[in-house]
Design a protein around this motif. Structure first.
Motif, PDB file in Angstrom:
ATOM      1  N   ALA A 275       0.908  -1.174  -0.007  1.00 20.01           N
ATOM      2  CA  ALA A 275      -0.017  -0.202   0.081  1.00 20.01           C
ATOM      3  C   ALA A 275       1.014   1.134   0.049  1.00 20.01           C
ATOM      4  O   ALA A 275       1.902   1.293   0.756  1.00 20.01           O
ATOM      5  N   SER A 276       0.495   2.050  -0.952  1.00 16.61           N
ATOM      6  CA  SER A 276       1.141   3.465  -1.017  1.00 16.61           C
ATOM      7  C   SER A 276       0.322   4.478  -0.512  1.00 16.61           C
ATOM      8  O   SER A 276      -0.872   4.769  -1.094  1.00 16.61           O
ATOM      9  N   THR A 277       0.830   5.220   0.450  1.00 14.21           N
ATOM     10  CA  THR A 277      -0.133   6.244   1.147  1.00 14.21           C
ATOM     11  C   THR A 277       0.311   7.821   1.073  1.00 14.21           C
ATOM     12  O   THR A 277      -0.216   8.672   1.769  1.00 14.21           O
ATOM     13  N   GLY A 278       1.217   8.185   0.258  1.00 15.07           N
ATOM     14  CA  GLY A 278       1.706   9.516   0.205  1.00 15.07           C
ATOM     15  C   GLY A 278       2.695   9.785  -1.120  1.00 15.07           C
ATOM     16  O   GLY A 278       2.964   8.610  -1.770  1.00 15.07           O
ATOM     17  N   GLU A 279       3.269  11.040  -0.965  1.00 14.78           N
ATOM     18  CA  GLU A 279       4.109  11.390  -2.288  1.00 14.78           C
ATOM     19  C   GLU A 279       5.618  10.728  -1.506  1.00 14.78           C
ATOM     20  O   GLU A 279       6.458  10.786  -2.657  1.00 14.78           O
ATOM     21  N   LYS A 280       5.897  10.903  -0.460  1.00 11.81           N
ATOM     22  CA  LYS A 280       7.449  10.601   0.034  1.00 11.81           C
ATOM     23  C   LYS A 280       7.768   9.164  -0.085  1.00 11.81           C
ATOM     24  O   LYS A 280       6.800   8.295  -0.165  1.00 11.81           O
ATOM     25  N   LEU A 281       9.169   8.982  -0.356  1.00  8.72           N
ATOM     26  CA  LEU A 281       9.489   7.398  -0.738  1.00  8.72           C
ATOM     27  C   LEU A 281       9.164   6.538   0.677  1.00  8.72           C
ATOM     28  O   LEU A 281       9.111   5.477   0.250  1.00  8.72           O
ATOM     29  N   GLU A 282       9.177   6.934   1.714  1.00  4.61           N
ATOM     30  CA  GLU A 282       8.722   6.255   2.706  1.00  4.61           C
ATOM     31  C   GLU A 282       7.425   5.931   3.131  1.00  4.61           C
ATOM     32  O   GLU A 282       7.108   5.226   3.959  1.00  4.61           O
ATOM     33  N   ASP A 283       6.465   6.564   2.430  1.00  7.67           N
ATOM     34  CA  ASP A 283       5.132   6.503   2.505  1.00  7.67           C
ATOM     35  C   ASP A 283       4.594   5.050   1.930  1.00  7.67           C
ATOM     36  O   ASP A 283       4.037   5.004   0.858  1.00  7.67           O
ATOM     37  N   PHE A 284       5.180   4.111   2.250  1.00 13.11           N
ATOM     38  CA  PHE A 284       5.015   2.540   1.432  1.00 13.11           C
ATOM     39  C   PHE A 284       5.133   1.705   2.582  1.00 13.11           C
ATOM     40  O   PHE A 284       6.033   1.729   3.496  1.00 13.11           O
ATOM     41  N   ASP A 285       4.427   0.669   2.501  1.00 11.27           N
ATOM     42  CA  ASP A 285       4.298  -0.529   3.407  1.00 11.27           C
ATOM     43  C   ASP A 285       3.791  -1.929   2.903  1.00 11.27           C
ATOM     44  O   ASP A 285       3.128  -1.781   1.983  1.00 11.27           O
ATOM     45  N   VAL A 286       4.092  -2.760   3.706  1.00 12.16           N
ATOM     46  CA  VAL A 286       3.188  -4.084   3.401  1.00 12.16           C
ATOM     47  C   VAL A 286       1.953  -4.222   3.820  1.00 12.16           C
ATOM     48  O   VAL A 286       1.548  -3.546   4.636  1.00 12.16           O
ATOM     49  N   PHE A 287       0.974  -4.462   2.893  1.00 14.78           N
ATOM     50  CA  PHE A 287      -0.569  -4.719   2.962  1.00 14.78           C
ATOM     51  C   PHE A 287      -0.986  -5.638   3.891  1.00 14.78           C
ATOM     52  O   PHE A 287      -0.528  -6.827   3.521  1.00 14.78           O
ATOM     53  N   HIS A 288      -1.695  -5.501   5.079  1.00 17.38           N
ATOM     54  CA  HIS A 288      -2.108  -6.362   5.875  1.00 17.38           C
ATOM     55  C   HIS A 288      -3.758  -6.347   5.979  1.00 17.38           C
ATOM     56  O   HIS A 288      -4.056  -5.512   6.580  1.00 17.38           O
ATOM     57  N   PRO A 289      -4.168  -7.344   5.168  1.00 16.25           N
ATOM     58  CA  PRO A 289      -5.749  -7.300   5.354  1.00 16.25           C
ATOM     59  C   PRO A 289      -6.337  -7.239   6.674  1.00 16.25           C
ATOM     60  O   PRO A 289      -7.315  -6.565   6.664  1.00 16.25           O
ATOM     61  N   ASP A 290      -5.748  -7.951   7.694  1.00 16.66           N
ATOM     62  CA  ASP A 290      -6.446  -7.964   8.854  1.00 16.66           C
ATOM     63  C   ASP A 290      -6.441  -6.335   9.432  1.00 16.66           C
ATOM     64  O   ASP A 290      -7.348  -6.124  10.257  1.00 16.66           O
ATOM     65  N   ARG A 291      -5.235  -5.818   9.431  1.00 13.34           N
ATOM     66  CA  ARG A 291      -5.155  -4.462   9.872  1.00 13.34           C
ATOM     67  C   ARG A 291      -5.855  -3.457   9.292  1.00 13.34           C
ATOM     68  O   ARG A 291      -6.444  -2.368   9.968  1.00 13.34           O
ATOM     69  N   MET A 292      -5.894  -3.501   7.880  1.00 12.04           N
ATOM     70  CA  MET A 292      -6.976  -2.784   7.247  1.00 12.04           C
ATOM     71  C   MET A 292      -8.370  -2.834   7.675  1.00 12.04           C
ATOM     72  O   MET A 292      -9.107  -1.851   7.723  1.00 12.04           O
ATOM     73  N   ALA A 293      -8.870  -4.137   7.597  1.00 11.84           N
ATOM     74  CA  ALA A 293     -10.190  -4.302   8.287  1.00 11.84           C
ATOM     75  C   ALA A 293     -10.534  -3.779   9.783  1.00 11.84           C
ATOM     76  O   ALA A 293     -11.445  -3.213   9.842  1.00 11.84           O
ATOM     77  N   SER A 294      -9.544  -3.830  10.545  1.00 11.65           N
ATOM     78  CA  SER A 294      -9.574  -3.182  11.868  1.00 11.65           C
ATOM     79  C   SER A 294      -9.757  -1.726  11.863  1.00 11.65           C
ATOM     80  O   SER A 294     -10.467  -1.044  12.589  1.00 11.65           O
ATOM     81  N   ARG A 295      -8.954  -1.176  10.869  1.00 12.51           N
ATOM     82  CA  ARG A 295      -8.888   0.155  10.732  1.00 12.51           C
ATOM     83  C   ARG A 295     -10.431   0.526  10.101  1.00 12.51           C
ATOM     84  O   ARG A 295     -11.113   1.641  10.504  1.00 12.51           O
ATOM     85  N   ILE A 296     -11.138  -0.047   9.260  1.00 12.24           N
ATOM     86  CA  ILE A 296     -12.153   0.246   8.616  1.00 12.24           C
ATOM     87  C   ILE A 296     -13.274   0.313   9.568  1.00 12.24           C
ATOM     88  O   ILE A 296     -14.360   0.971   9.598  1.00 12.24           O
ATOM     89  N   LEU A 297     -13.186  -0.877  10.462  1.00 16.21           N
ATOM     90  CA  LEU A 297     -14.249  -0.946  11.530  1.00 16.21           C
ATOM     91  C   LEU A 297     -13.861  -0.027  12.747  1.00 16.21           C
ATOM     92  O   LEU A 297     -14.571  -0.220  14.004  1.00 16.21           O
ATOM     93  N   GLY A 298     -12.667   0.846  12.837  1.00 19.20           N
ATOM     94  CA  GLY A 298     -12.480   1.789  13.774  1.00 19.20           C
ATOM     95  C   GLY A 298     -11.989   1.209  15.140  1.00 19.20           C
ATOM     96  O   GLY A 298     -11.989   1.641  16.306  1.00 19.20           O
TER      97      GLY A 298
END
Length: 512
Positions: A275-298
């Motif tokens: 997942a890429s989240t910004g313009e800076k080179l460091e704004d990049f990380d491995v995508f974790h489905p469980d963590r993204m689901a937790s974010r969606i559900l607050g």
């Protein structure tokens, strides 16, 4: 990106919590509202139908009907189904048995492939690899120059034998780059291909020719997370025309509704890898489905928060601070500044706080946080002498005026910082007291040579070791929870974190 969907789901679940038992009518109504929420978030219709079907089937099963709290069980099912829709678990890159590993990037023009290539190269270099960037986008003006700039910022070599701007053969560049990588001992080759507007048959064929020339180990489809319903047709076209092994979501920091993230895994059958989240080179990380689901559900994202903190805080800094806390040494403004700078390295403070559980209910306050406030705090501390940072008690009125003038702030700002720092000192001191309590230590170990009977605590002569897990620590004598100000880290004056609840610990200690 998922704020609207998160708000809708939170409202749905709040209605469920007031119900002791769930009827079929309750399940149908809940499923209907979730369906509308997903459609409003631009999730593809086939994905929504499949999601709701699985949700209804499980919600009417024994795991809900026999649960002590049916509403919470439904929330758990929604979380698990979101994880499944997003891919189940994180998938790592597949490396070739014989280097170099070849990674080919494909996607629409404007999806962020070239920027993603630089981010991926920087990330792989941080993992101990020696990547090579290959400029095969010879169509878009200045695409080669852009990749060279990004490679320079990432500290990675760029193979660009042809100038681009509509001139050159990308297939030959890709083929020759493999031999170049072998000569230069590069273990990973990242091939940046030309994008296309819509489904361009000619450019799709070019991508297929590059694939055949380099035989990539990974063909990663870069998709703009803000693309909405078009994600479905685009993903299918690349799956059929080029063949993809993974997906990267770019622009996840945008304000679109996020339907692509929930649709692309279902449509392509391939995992979301990064997942890429910004313009800076460091704004990049491995995508974790469980963590993204937790974010969606607050529910927050504590694991990512911990990983970012570990990356931002250097090992010697962590050891030095731990030794200070354990040894009862004074926490100084120099330490305070060092901690503040490490937090800034974790990214925008609003994004960091948003990963904490429960912060989804404070979105309005998070939106008002300005990182410039932390720059002001840094300026104030740096306007002090070393002696003043070590011993703030010597800061009389005239010194505070001098510091205010030197940092371009008011005396009131200086006073507020010193008051918050005093709270932080108290918190650090109390943490040190908790670390030294018997409840934080392991019972003495026994050995055949020094084993003896009698005495409380069982077995003397052993060496006491720090306890890892196994019960909550006792609160130190005189501990005042109210004095532990969670805003002591220098957050803006109007911002309030949720209060910490120590009532269970206090009640347990009282009963003991």
């Amino acid at each position: 990106m998922f704020d609207t969907l998160s708000d809708r789901l939170s409202g749905i679940f709040s209605k469920l919590k007031s119900k002791g038992r769930l009827t079929d009518a309750d399940i149908d109504a809940t499923a209907r509202e979730i369906r509308l929420a997903l459609l409003e978030a631009d999730v593809a219709l086939p994905v929504v139908k499949d999601f709701i079907s699985r949700l209804k089937e499980r919600a009417r099963g024994a795991e809900v009907s026999k649960a002590l709290n049916p509403a919470q069980q439904v929330i758990k099912i929604v979380h698990e189904e979101l994880v499944a829709t997003l891919g189940g678990e994180a998938r790592r890159l597949q490396f070739a048995k014989t280097p170099p590993t070849v990674i080919m990037l494909a996607g629409l023009q404007g999806s962020g492939k070239t920027t993603l290539a630089g981010k991926l190269a920087r990330w792989l270099k941080g993992q101990g690899h020696q990547p090579l960037l290959v400029a095969c986008d010879l169509q878009r003006p200045n695409a080669v120059n852009q990749l060279q700039v990004l490679g320079g910022r990432a500290g990675v070599e760029v193979y660009a034998p042809q100038p681009g701007n509509g001139v050159g053969d990308p297939v030959s560049v890709a083929r020759e780059s493999i031999e170049h990588a072998k000569r230069q001992m590069r273990d990973i080759v990242i091939v940046d291909t030309a994008g296309r507007l819509g489904i361009d048959a000619e450019m799709m064929q070019q991508a297929a020719d590059i694939r055949d020339a380099v035989d990539p180990d990974e063909v990663i489809f870069v998709i703009d997370a803000m693309i909405g319903q078009d994600a479905v047709s685009t993903a299918q076209a690349f799956r059929d025309g080029v063949g993809i092994t993974g997906v990267v979501l770019s622009k996840l920091d945008g304000d679109a509704r996020g339907g692509a993230a929930l649709s692309v895994r279902h449509v392509t059958g391939q995992p979301i890898m990064f997942a890429s989240t910004g313009e800076k080179l460091e704004d990049f990380d491995v995508f974790h489905p469980d963590r993204m689901a937790s974010r969606i559900l607050g529910m927050g994202d504590v694991l990512t928060l911990i990983e970012q903190a570990e990356a931002a805080f250097e090992d010697d800094q962590k050891e030095r601070m731990a030794a200070k806390i354990m040894g009862g040494e004074t926490f100084t403004l120099e330490d305070f500044l060092e901690q503040l700078q490490a937090v800034r390295r974790m990214g925008p403070i609003a994004n960091v706080l948003a990963m904490m559980p429960g912060m989804g209910q404070m979105k309005d306050q998070l939106a008002e946080i300005d990182d410039k406030h932390f720059d002001k705090v840094t300026a104030i501390i740096r306007s002090m002498t070393p002696g003043e940072r070590t011993n703030p008690k010597i800061l009389n009125a005239s010194r505070r005026v001098r510091i205010a003038n030197g940092s371009g702030v008011t005396v009131t700002d200086v006073n507020q910082l010193l008051n918050r720092f005093a709270d932080a000192q108290k918190m650090m001191k109390q943490m040190g007291g908790m670390m030294g309590m018997p409840g934080m230590r392991r019972k003495a170990t026994k050995s055949p040579k020094n084993k003896r009977k009698g005495g409380k605590g069982g077995g003397g002569g052993g060496v006491r070791q720090p306890r890892i897990g196994g019960g909550m620590p006792q609160l130190p004598p005189g501990f005042d929870p109210a004095a532990m100000d969670p805003n002591a880290a220098g957050l803006p004056a109007g911002f309030k974190l949720p209060k910490l609840d120590f009532s269970k610990l206090q009640k347990r200690d009282k009963d003991a």
